[in-house]
Design an enzyme around this catalytic site. Structure first.
Site, mmCIF file in Angstrom:
data_model
loop_
_atom_site.group_PDB
_atom_site.id
_atom_site.type_symbol
_atom_site.label_atom_id
_atom_site.label_comp_id
_atom_site.label_asym_id
_atom_site.label_seq_id
_atom_site.Cartn_x
_atom_site.Cartn_y
_atom_site.Cartn_z
ATOM 1 N N HIS A 73 -31.550 -34.605 -26.799
ATOM 2 C CA HIS A 73 -30.305 -34.539 -27.570
ATOM 3 C C HIS A 73 -30.176 -35.762 -28.477
ATOM 4 O O HIS A 73 -29.588 -35.677 -29.566
ATOM 5 C CB HIS A 73 -29.117 -34.458 -26.606
ATOM 6 C CG HIS A 73 -27.771 -34.615 -27.231
ATOM 7 N ND1 HIS A 73 -27.282 -33.792 -28.235
ATOM 8 C CD2 HIS A 73 -26.761 -35.503 -26.983
ATOM 9 C CE1 HIS A 73 -26.064 -34.168 -28.578
ATOM 10 N NE2 HIS A 73 -25.729 -35.205 -27.850
ATOM 11 N N ASP B 214 -26.473 -34.431 -20.579
ATOM 12 C CA ASP B 214 -27.275 -34.547 -21.792
ATOM 13 C C ASP B 214 -28.742 -34.547 -21.391
ATOM 14 O O ASP B 214 -29.104 -35.117 -20.359
ATOM 15 C CB ASP B 214 -27.026 -35.889 -22.495
ATOM 16 C CG ASP B 214 -25.720 -35.940 -23.253
ATOM 17 O OD1 ASP B 214 -25.449 -36.993 -23.863
ATOM 18 O OD2 ASP B 214 -24.968 -34.949 -23.229
ATOM 19 N N HIS C 189 -23.373 -28.445 -24.639
ATOM 20 C CA HIS C 189 -22.515 -29.588 -24.288
ATOM 21 C C HIS C 189 -21.103 -29.138 -23.948
ATOM 22 O O HIS C 189 -20.159 -29.907 -24.085
ATOM 23 C CB HIS C 189 -22.517 -30.626 -25.423
ATOM 24 C CG HIS C 189 -23.864 -31.255 -25.609
ATOM 25 N ND1 HIS C 189 -24.181 -32.519 -25.193
ATOM 26 C CD2 HIS C 189 -25.002 -30.754 -26.144
ATOM 27 C CE1 HIS C 189 -25.450 -32.781 -25.467
ATOM 28 N NE2 HIS C 189 -25.972 -31.719 -26.043
ATOM 29 N N GLU D 220 -21.388 -35.997 -18.897
ATOM 30 C CA GLU D 220 -20.156 -36.135 -19.693
ATOM 31 C C GLU D 220 -19.202 -34.984 -19.346
ATOM 32 O O GLU D 220 -19.619 -33.933 -18.853
ATOM 33 C CB GLU D 220 -20.499 -36.089 -21.193
ATOM 34 C CG GLU D 220 -21.307 -37.288 -21.649
ATOM 35 C CD GLU D 220 -21.976 -37.120 -22.991
ATOM 36 O OE1 GLU D 220 -22.215 -35.981 -23.418
ATOM 37 O OE2 GLU D 220 -22.298 -38.157 -23.630
ATOM 38 N N HIS E 33 -25.864 -44.079 -26.692
ATOM 39 C CA HIS E 33 -26.953 -43.162 -26.349
ATOM 40 C C HIS E 33 -28.313 -43.819 -26.614
ATOM 41 O O HIS E 33 -29.266 -43.610 -25.854
ATOM 42 C CB HIS E 33 -26.847 -41.870 -27.166
ATOM 43 C CG HIS E 33 -25.794 -40.907 -26.693
ATOM 44 N ND1 HIS E 33 -24.460 -41.046 -27.007
ATOM 45 C CD2 HIS E 33 -25.863 -39.789 -25.914
ATOM 46 C CE1 HIS E 33 -23.772 -40.066 -26.456
ATOM 47 N NE2 HIS E 33 -24.588 -39.288 -25.793
ATOM 48 N N HIS F 110 -21.265 -31.534 -18.348
ATOM 49 C CA HIS F 110 -22.663 -31.261 -18.676
ATOM 50 C C HIS F 110 -23.537 -32.504 -18.568
ATOM 51 O O HIS F 110 -23.043 -33.644 -18.556
ATOM 52 C CB HIS F 110 -22.761 -30.675 -20.084
ATOM 53 C CG HIS F 110 -22.412 -31.639 -21.164
ATOM 54 N ND1 HIS F 110 -21.100 -31.898 -21.542
ATOM 55 C CD2 HIS F 110 -23.190 -32.437 -21.919
ATOM 56 C CE1 HIS F 110 -21.103 -32.808 -22.506
ATOM 57 N NE2 HIS F 110 -22.356 -33.163 -22.744
ATOM 58 N N TRP G 202 -16.409 -29.746 -28.632
ATOM 59 C CA TRP G 202 -16.569 -30.720 -29.706
ATOM 60 C C TRP G 202 -16.209 -30.080 -31.051
ATOM 61 O O TRP G 202 -16.591 -28.926 -31.298
ATOM 62 C CB TRP G 202 -18.022 -31.196 -29.732
ATOM 63 C CG TRP G 202 -18.247 -32.409 -30.552
ATOM 64 C CD1 TRP G 202 -18.578 -32.451 -31.876
ATOM 65 C CD2 TRP G 202 -18.192 -33.772 -30.115
ATOM 66 N NE1 TRP G 202 -18.731 -33.743 -32.281
ATOM 67 C CE2 TRP G 202 -18.506 -34.578 -31.236
ATOM 68 C CE3 TRP G 202 -17.919 -34.394 -28.892
ATOM 69 C CZ2 TRP G 202 -18.546 -35.958 -31.158
ATOM 70 C CZ3 TRP G 202 -17.962 -35.768 -28.808
ATOM 71 C CH2 TRP G 202 -18.274 -36.544 -29.932
#
Ligand SMILES: Nc1ccccc1C(=O)C[C@H](N)C(=O)O
Ligand SMILES: [Zn+2]
Ligand SMILES: [Zn+2]
Length: 207
Positions: free
Chosen positions: A56, A52, A46, A171, A159, A50, A16
């Site tokens: 998170h 979540d 992440h 994800e 989310h 992974h 990210w």
């Protein structure tokens, strides 16, 4: 047959924007005086494929060490939306495709997984789709994109609906080689106290 739907954790794995780069450092080197090789890892929770953890996206949510394991084990349906999806997956995209009673849905949104790049405009999930799935007894949503919400989202609407419905999230899966269908999913988070997410070794086993 076993399908490995996990990204390879490796130097240079796309992460990210602004997040911690993956790094492995050798702390002991095997040589004449040392019988072992030992390494240390630096990575974001992440990174790659992974799970979540609720903490998170929810204050005081469960950490990766506390999330129920059975959610990440069991029948899962792979649905390929990569040829039709727009910016957000809606329940219309899924209408007529969801098999009853499977409980876990893995959505393929990338035509081809971007192993060496980052697509900031990756498709995401419309929040109403989360409610639509939860109403059909889905308890885990997985996908190949790096987030259920668009990269620029500050409200994390998908989310939030996951939190409201108590679903689990995977994800960064790699679904390119997996034909649509129902499989046994195994993708357990590591038991990391306080973690907001955890890399998983995600696999699908033919039923
Ligand atoms: N590393 C980040 C840093 C800041 C904001 C988001 C991320 C993410 O990785 C997105 C995450 N995978 C998510 O669960 O949506
Ligand atoms: Zn994540
Ligand atoms: Zn997420």
């Amino acid at each position: 047959m076993i399908y490995d739907i996990s990204q390879t954790l490796r130097p240079g794995i796309p992460v990210w924007p602004g997040d911690t780069d993956y790094e492995m450092t050798e702390t002991w080197e095997m040589n004449d005086t040392c019988p072992v090789k030992v390494s240390s890892l630096t990575l974001s929770t992440h990174t790659g494929s992974h799970a979540d953890a609720p903490c998170h996206y929810t204050l005081d949510g469960l950490d990766s060490a506390s999330t129920p394991l059975d959610t990440y084990l069991g029948p899962a349906q792979v649905i390929d939306l990569s040829q039709s999806v727009g910016a957000l997956v809606t329940s219309d995209d899924l209408s007529g495709k969801l098999k009853d009673g499977v409980g876990r849905v893995l959505l393929k949104l990338f035509p081809t997984f971007p192993h060496d790049g980052w697509d900031p405009a990756f498709p995401a999930i419309h929040p109403e789709t989360i409610d639509w799935l939860a109403a059909r007894e889905v308890k885990l949503i997985g996908t190949d994109v790096p987030s259920l919400d668009p990269q620029e989202s500050k409200t994390l609407d998908a989310h939030r609906r996951v939190a409201a419905n108590g679903l689990a999230i995977l994800e960064g899966l790699v679904l390119d080689a997996v034909p649509e269908g129902v499989y046994e999913l195994i993708a357990l988070p590591l038991k990391i106290e306080g973690a907001d997410g955890s890399p998983v070794r995600a696999i699908l086993r033919s039923l």
